[in-house]
Design a protein around this motif. Sequence first.
Motif, PDB file in Angstrom:
ATOM      1  N   ASN A  81       0.982  -1.401   0.100  1.00 56.46           N
ATOM      2  CA  ASN A  81       0.053   0.090   0.164  1.00 56.46           C
ATOM      3  C   ASN A  81       0.754   1.231   0.001  1.00 56.46           C
ATOM      4  O   ASN A  81       0.380   2.291  -0.779  1.00 56.46           O
ATOM      5  CB  ASN A  81      -0.947   0.161   1.248  1.00 56.46           C
ATOM      6  CG  ASN A  81      -1.742   1.449   1.408  1.00 56.46           C
ATOM      7  OD1 ASN A  81      -1.347   1.857   2.325  1.00 56.46           O
ATOM      8  ND2 ASN A  81      -2.656   1.671   0.531  1.00 56.46           N
ATOM      9  N   TYR A  98      -5.890   0.537  -3.442  1.00 51.91           N
ATOM     10  CA  TYR A  98      -5.110   0.554  -2.527  1.00 51.91           C
ATOM     11  C   TYR A  98      -3.768  -0.193  -2.666  1.00 51.91           C
ATOM     12  O   TYR A  98      -2.520   0.224  -1.963  1.00 51.91           O
ATOM     13  CB  TYR A  98      -5.595  -0.231  -1.276  1.00 51.91           C
ATOM     14  CG  TYR A  98      -6.913   0.400  -0.765  1.00 51.91           C
ATOM     15  CD1 TYR A  98      -7.073   1.208  -0.020  1.00 51.91           C
ATOM     16  CD2 TYR A  98      -8.411  -0.030  -1.325  1.00 51.91           C
ATOM     17  CE1 TYR A  98      -8.065   1.858   0.541  1.00 51.91           C
ATOM     18  CE2 TYR A  98      -9.501   0.474  -0.933  1.00 51.91           C
ATOM     19  CZ  TYR A  98      -9.447   1.389   0.082  1.00 51.91           C
ATOM     20  OH  TYR A  98     -10.555   2.154   0.398  1.00 51.91           O
ATOM     21  N   TYR A  99      -3.598  -1.044  -3.411  1.00 50.65           N
ATOM     22  CA  TYR A  99      -2.486  -1.973  -3.980  1.00 50.65           C
ATOM     23  C   TYR A  99      -2.901  -2.828  -4.884  1.00 50.65           C
ATOM     24  O   TYR A  99      -4.039  -2.745  -5.821  1.00 50.65           O
ATOM     25  CB  TYR A  99      -1.950  -2.825  -2.639  1.00 50.65           C
ATOM     26  CG  TYR A  99      -2.988  -3.231  -1.789  1.00 50.65           C
ATOM     27  CD1 TYR A  99      -4.097  -3.696  -2.284  1.00 50.65           C
ATOM     28  CD2 TYR A  99      -2.729  -3.580  -0.431  1.00 50.65           C
ATOM     29  CE1 TYR A  99      -5.223  -4.400  -1.477  1.00 50.65           C
ATOM     30  CE2 TYR A  99      -3.830  -4.099   0.379  1.00 50.65           C
ATOM     31  CZ  TYR A  99      -4.833  -4.548  -0.172  1.00 50.65           C
ATOM     32  OH  TYR A  99      -5.929  -5.231   0.686  1.00 50.65           O
TER      33      TYR A  99
END
Length: 901
Positions: free
Chosen positions: A547, A780-781
């Motif tokens: 993240n 987020y990732y």
Amino acid sequence: MKKYIISLAVASLFYTKTEACAWSDPDHDYFNLFTQSIIKDKSYLPFLHNYSDRFYTNYKSSQIPNENIESWKKFFGNQLNYTETDYLVNKISMADLNDLKKGNPNNQFLKKLGPAFYTKYREAIDYLIEAKYLEPYMKINYVESPDSFYYRENESEKNATQLDYNKTVSALTSLYNAAKNPEIKQRYGYQLVRFNHYTRNFDAALEAFKKYVQPISLKGAPYYMALDQLAGAQRGLEMGSEANWNFFQVFMKSKSRKESAFISMKLSDTASFNNIMKRAGTNEEKNMAYFLLGYEDFTNPIPMMEKMYDIDPDSEILKVMAARSINELERNYLPTYYYASKDSKSTSDKKGNVTAEKPEVKKKELSFWQKIVLFFKNLFGGKKSDTTNDKAEQSNDELFENPDRIPTYVKNNANYYSQDENQKDFLDDLEKFTAKTKEKSKDEYWQIADAYLKFLKKDYEGSSDILADIKTSNTEYLEEIKRMKVLNDIVSQPKIDADYEDHLMKEYAEYFVEKAPVKKDSTETNDYDYYGEAPSTADFLKDVLANRYFLQGEDGKSYLMNNKLSDLQYNPNSSLVKSIEEFYRKPNKTQFEQQIIAKNLDDVGNIDAFFANIYGDRAMRLADFDKARSYYQKAQSFSGIPRDNYEKYNPETGKYEKLVYNGENYDGYRNIPNLVFGHNVWESFQSPESQSMKVEDYTAFPFIKNKMNKLELADALIQLKKIGNGKDAKAAQANQLIGNLLYNTSILGYYRQLFVMDVDNSNGGKYDFWNTKRENPYQYYYKNFTYTTFIEPDNFDLAINYYKKAYDFSNDREQKARVLFQMASAEQGKYYQYEAKNQANIDYADPKWSEKNDAHEKQMGELKNQKYRTYFTQLKSQYSNTETARELMGSCTYFDYFMKR
């Protein structure tokens, strides 16, 4: 074969909190970083929080002490340890005890105790001999209902009715009267109550308790064992309230019988816990009643915990409630996967339309020096920074305040939660409660809990200060404190740079360096776990770093924290590929980058060729054939799309067969048929290409080979483009072939797999039209990378523009009709893209859903006819009398409908 049948009514008691799908374990859907089981009173372990089962099960049964064994251990003067006592009471056979009684023990353990042990504890050993004789029969006789749905095999299993009732009662009564020791007498009384209960002589069981158990003024383990049986008999007599109260007493006083007593309370009285609350007299009873009420209704536990606090702020059951509350919060703050919303400013749940608006990150005012640096960058750089560079230039404050920085609260994140409108983030309330309680209680537990809640609130400094002040020798507490210090350090870091990566390897390598699996001890069970191991602290920290890299613009590193290089084949997005390639080529990688991140640059054959092939594919989709050729020249050593475990159904053999590149099939670079320049006979992705596609006349273009690799294909397109610059029939045909290739390799084409790193055209996420307005669907990732489509959408105008040239240069009406149909098909693709981004998004619970949905469909239909039927309309009005149009009406149902309406 034994078959234990539980009615649906009883079964529902075990699963009232369980809403998981069969393929999902809700207790594997979040990171459990606060260890619930650090509570000191282990008898409450079953009542910790989980969703997979009715009771918490993540502990060893040996952790809950059996009060009966403890009572016997004390009876024998503590000369036996707990394990030895358990062996004597529960495992040694009746025959061995009889040998001891005769003075000739054969069992090695009993030999060690010697004959004197029997002399000293004669009454106890005689009791154990009688108890072991009775034990196999101590089951209630199951009576099958004549209307039972289930088939039950004949059973020879023993039960209490197989003993002679009068003889057994007489023998136990005689032994009771003969016994001198009060505890042994009470144990015989327990056997009398139990025997009458299991033979369904419920009135006699009540009488036996009153006559043989109650008069003895002992309230240890034997008493509550007998009370448990008494309550069972009362339930048999439909004395629900009395039975429930006695089960409550067993729950409150016993250690090993809490779980069964809880279930029995639920069975005895439908309004069980509320009735207990009305009857509770002492503070202990009230406190326990509040616990049971809070355990059952867990929407917001704080009000019930406040009542428990007023009675006893240091009670163990209050810690159980706190552990459960923290665990509930973890499921919203620490999911194993944060689902991205469809726009950049909100977080959406997985199941429905519930969204939680995120605050926008406030831009920090640039310092005077930053303004000077930015001025010269703009002055000499010529171009403004792209998004990635903008991310890289964020200040620590901007990074720290980013609303997408995990952990963060998300509502209804997992699919096993019902859409509960009452779901509440009670973190603030719980933190206030723990802060208050830690001042009253002497147990360090509350300090640890308070520190953890501050961690969830991102008050890392406050959390660290509390942890630093805790003084304890409790090993479980110390382990939790150690973990939390690591969490505070890593999660609080605003930006992960080279220096901090060195710090991670120096201080916390154990969380990131993979270790060989630990060989289990022979005493450990090796049960198959359907869902695998539960998510660990190490997994959480890897997600945090993924993240952080994502937020600071290092997409390649973020991706490789959770994925392998070979996974790019599933979503070969050019910008992400570029970032990964930059990391791959980065000189002087830190130790963390080399050992933890670069290890995911797995075997894809020649990595340079792997990247070059992806770039070449993107250039082809953009119709930049010269650039594609330059990349494909570097991709000639491409070893094939890495699908080691890929299997495909073979209709000829009726089996799934492993994909093997044999030199004749398509491998991501080679063996592309010239049908890629052809056109559809009908739309069927599952049919052989010889049935779905029709070859064009390539006589004028001898450079188009029957089978080509991508370099040869790019060469052919470059030549076609050059020819297409003319104005004659050959130029028209060249432009038509280029248009065909661009359409055939689009999301709608038979060869849609060629430039998106896929082995075939079978359905999958790559062939879905995007319905997001975000350029990057990840928020987020890049975790669960393969679950989301991340391929740049097709530009259908590229194919249309080539078709327009073909149409303009052609004098053949049949060819013009064919080209118009191809243009209409590409235009349909543009409509699908528009439709995907303009969904109705009407709540299905809306009473006017049908009316609103019909209105939306009507609006979209009108729009389609006004803006996306240009070439169909032209084909109908100008070329309906051509042979091509008549053939198309026979192969395309929609075109037939359009022509006849």
